[in-house]
Every structure is written in C-alpha cells, then in structure tokens.
Scaffold this motif. Structure first.
Motif, PDB file in Angstrom:
ATOM      1  N   ASP A  29       0.804  -1.217   0.000  1.00  0.00           N
ATOM      2  CA  ASP A  29       0.000   0.000   0.000  1.00  0.00           C
ATOM      3  C   ASP A  29       0.845   1.278   0.000  1.00  0.00           C
ATOM      4  OD1 ASP A  29      -2.160  -1.737   0.124  1.00  0.00           O
ATOM      5  OD2 ASP A  29      -2.384  -1.553   2.291  1.00  0.00           O
ATOM      6  N   LYS A  30       1.829   1.359   0.901  1.00  0.00           N
ATOM      7  CA  LYS A  30       2.611   2.596   1.022  1.00  0.00           C
ATOM      8  C   LYS A  30       3.744   2.688  -0.002  1.00  0.00           C
ATOM      9  CE  LYS A  30       1.939   3.570   5.948  1.00  0.00           C
ATOM     10  NZ  LYS A  30       2.639   3.697   7.239  1.00  0.00           N
ATOM     11  N   LYS A  31       4.631   1.710   0.012  1.00  0.00           N
ATOM     12  CA  LYS A  31       5.837   1.783  -0.827  1.00  0.00           C
ATOM     13  C   LYS A  31       5.599   1.299  -2.255  1.00  0.00           C
ATOM     14  CE  LYS A  31       9.105   2.152   2.746  1.00  0.00           C
ATOM     15  NZ  LYS A  31       8.637   3.325   3.419  1.00  0.00           N
ATOM     16  N   LYS A  32       4.565   0.487  -2.448  1.00  0.00           N
ATOM     17  CA  LYS A  32       4.215  -0.042  -3.771  1.00  0.00           C
ATOM     18  C   LYS A  32       5.384  -0.812  -4.402  1.00  0.00           C
ATOM     19  CE  LYS A  32       0.432   2.998  -4.543  1.00  0.00           C
ATOM     20  NZ  LYS A  32      -0.486   2.386  -3.606  1.00  0.00           N
ATOM     21  N   TRP A  33       6.095  -1.567  -3.554  1.00  0.00           N
ATOM     22  CA  TRP A  33       7.200  -2.371  -4.056  1.00  0.00           C
ATOM     23  C   TRP A  33       6.711  -3.566  -4.851  1.00  0.00           C
ATOM     24  CZ3 TRP A  33      10.340  -2.418   1.127  1.00  0.00           C
ATOM     25  CH2 TRP A  33      11.033  -1.205   1.253  1.00  0.00           C
ATOM     26  N   ILE A  34       5.559  -4.128  -4.430  1.00  0.00           N
ATOM     27  CA  ILE A  34       4.970  -5.247  -5.166  1.00  0.00           C
ATOM     28  C   ILE A  34       3.461  -5.047  -5.216  1.00  0.00           C
ATOM     29  CG2 ILE A  34       6.807  -6.886  -4.578  1.00  0.00           C
ATOM     30  CD1 ILE A  34       4.970  -8.144  -2.519  1.00  0.00           C
ATOM     31  N   GLU A  35       2.836  -5.722  -6.156  1.00  0.00           N
ATOM     32  CA  GLU A  35       1.382  -5.656  -6.309  1.00  0.00           C
ATOM     33  C   GLU A  35       0.719  -6.608  -5.319  1.00  0.00           C
ATOM     34  OE1 GLU A  35      -0.265  -3.599  -8.418  1.00  0.00           O
ATOM     35  OE2 GLU A  35       1.693  -2.776  -8.942  1.00  0.00           O
ATOM     36  N   GLU A  36      -0.557  -6.391  -5.067  1.00  0.00           N
ATOM     37  CA  GLU A  36      -1.292  -7.196  -4.100  1.00  0.00           C
ATOM     38  C   GLU A  36      -1.318  -8.671  -4.491  1.00  0.00           C
ATOM     39  OE1 GLU A  36      -5.706  -7.257  -2.211  1.00  0.00           O
ATOM     40  OE2 GLU A  36      -4.722  -5.328  -2.452  1.00  0.00           O
ATOM     41  N   LEU A  60      11.955 -12.867   0.198  1.00  0.00           N
ATOM     42  CA  LEU A  60      11.400 -12.849  -1.164  1.00  0.00           C
ATOM     43  C   LEU A  60      11.290 -11.425  -1.713  1.00  0.00           C
ATOM     44  CD1 LEU A  60       8.539 -15.497  -0.955  1.00  0.00           C
ATOM     45  CD2 LEU A  60      10.441 -15.519  -2.547  1.00  0.00           C
ATOM     46  N   VAL A  61      10.790 -10.519  -0.884  1.00  0.00           N
ATOM     47  CA  VAL A  61      10.629  -9.126  -1.326  1.00  0.00           C
ATOM     48  C   VAL A  61      11.992  -8.491  -1.584  1.00  0.00           C
ATOM     49  CG1 VAL A  61       9.838  -6.830  -0.624  1.00  0.00           C
ATOM     50  CG2 VAL A  61       8.393  -8.818  -0.237  1.00  0.00           C
ATOM     51  N   GLY A  62      12.914  -8.698  -0.643  1.00  0.00           N
ATOM     52  CA  GLY A  62      14.252  -8.140  -0.813  1.00  0.00           C
ATOM     53  C   GLY A  62      14.940  -8.663  -2.061  1.00  0.00           C
ATOM     54  N   TYR A  63      14.788  -9.959  -2.320  1.00  0.00           N
ATOM     55  CA  TYR A  63      15.405 -10.550  -3.506  1.00  0.00           C
ATOM     56  C   TYR A  63      14.799  -9.979  -4.782  1.00  0.00           C
ATOM     57  CZ  TYR A  63      17.631 -13.926  -6.528  1.00  0.00           C
ATOM     58  OH  TYR A  63      18.395 -14.500  -7.518  1.00  0.00           O
ATOM     59  N   LYS A  64      13.489  -9.798  -4.777  1.00  0.00           N
ATOM     60  CA  LYS A  64      12.823  -9.229  -5.951  1.00  0.00           C
ATOM     61  C   LYS A  64      13.317  -7.817  -6.223  1.00  0.00           C
ATOM     62  CE  LYS A  64       8.377  -7.834  -7.833  1.00  0.00           C
ATOM     63  NZ  LYS A  64       8.743  -6.525  -8.250  1.00  0.00           N
ATOM     64  N   LEU A  65      13.527  -7.045  -5.157  1.00  0.00           N
ATOM     65  CA  LEU A  65      13.915  -5.648  -5.332  1.00  0.00           C
ATOM     66  C   LEU A  65      15.393  -5.461  -5.662  1.00  0.00           C
ATOM     67  CD1 LEU A  65      11.893  -4.049  -2.391  1.00  0.00           C
ATOM     68  CD2 LEU A  65      11.324  -4.001  -4.826  1.00  0.00           C
ATOM     69  N   LYS A  66      16.266  -6.186  -4.948  1.00  0.00           N
ATOM     70  CA  LYS A  66      17.708  -5.933  -5.091  1.00  0.00           C
ATOM     71  C   LYS A  66      18.562  -7.186  -5.107  1.00  0.00           C
ATOM     72  CE  LYS A  66      17.560  -1.356  -4.799  1.00  0.00           C
ATOM     73  NZ  LYS A  66      18.085  -0.430  -5.744  1.00  0.00           N
TER      74      LYS A  66
END
Length: 175
Positions: A29-36, A60-66
C-alpha cells in the motif's frame, strides 16, 4: 528496505502471522514495491517454505527488489529487532520471572496477539477473493488440522497434487 522491515520487526507483537497485515501495508500500500496479487503469492510461498513466514516474506521481497543483497538486508531488518529484544529480556528476565505484575502483563498481551493473528486471517481471506469452492476447501482443511490432527504438510501435498491434476485435466479438455 532495512528500515522498513526493521520497523515491522520492532513494532509487531505476535510473530509472523501478526506481521502480515503490517508488511502488506508497508510494501504493497505505502511503498508499492509489489502488487497485491504478487504479495498473496509471496505469502503462499513463504508459508510453504521452512522458517518463519515473515522472514521468508522479507527475503522474497528483498530478492525481488535488489537480488541477494536485498534479501539479506530485508532479512536482517526483520530478525534484528526480535534478536535484540530477546537478548535484552534474557539478560533481565530472571530478575522478574516470578513477578506477579509481569505475569499479568503477559496475560494481557495474549488477547492482543490473538486479535492480530485473527486480523491477518481476515485480511488475507478478504483480499484473496476466494470463491465458494476455494473457501470450502480452506474450511475443510482447517477442520482437518484442528479436529482430526492431520498434519498441514499432508494437506499442502494433497493441495499441490490436486491442483496439478485439476489444471492438467482442464488443459487436456481445452485441447
């Protein structure tokens, strides 16, 4: 990324499932790093992997981003607050172990933790947009675990195999 997951780790009482709505609010919601939709898939993967769900999710999120650096950064951000808090508690806990006030504090925290976990379940159910059949499967699975003591591992395996067979049969019918 580190500060986001550090904040989540530091201010969430109740463990991984209680963290899910807070992580969702921060990264979807805030950072919009990934979709729902991606977040829901990440939760499914995190739950099916060994280890705490919140840590797996942060990796998982960290790997997707960087990539690997992002995975390590997010993981450290998630686990460091708990580690520091437990270290602090362990150093002073023996002094307060039999303190009636501390016992009452912990008794008071329990309902809040249950509420956080119930909130996570509600939010996931609502956002998953489960149809009648999937909701029924979820309820039957929950009943199998709670009332019959069936291991969730068996249900995950049955669900995975059933899904493969279902979609293979569906694909064969379409061809």
């Amino acid at each position: 990324m580190f500060s986001t997951f550090f904040k989540v780790g530091a201010f969430t009482i109740g463990g991984g499932y209680a963290m899910i709505p807070i992580i969702q609010r921060e990264i979807v919601d805030k950072k919009k790093w990934i979709e729902e939709e991606e977040f829901l898939d990440a939760i499914a993967i995190s739950q099916g992997s060994p280890g705490p769900v919140a840590v797996n999710l942060s990796i998982l999120v960290g790997y997707k981003l960087k990539g690997l650096k992002g995975a390590l950064t997010c993981c450290l951000g998630t686990i460091l607050p708990s580690f520091l808090i437990i270290l602090l508690i362990a150093t002073v806990f023996s002094q307060f172990r039999n303190n009636p006030i501390m016992e009452k504090v912990f008794l008071g925290i329990r309902p809040a933790v249950v509420a956080l976990i119930a909130s996570a379940v509600y939010q996931l159910t609502k956002r998953s947009k489960l149809g009648y059949n999937k909701l029924l499967i979820s309820l039957v699975s929950m009943a199998a675990i709670v009332f019959f003591g069936i291991s969730p591992i068996y249900l995950i395996l049955i669900g995975g195999i059933g899904s493969i067979l279902y979609f293979k049969g569906k694909r064969d019918r379409e061809v």
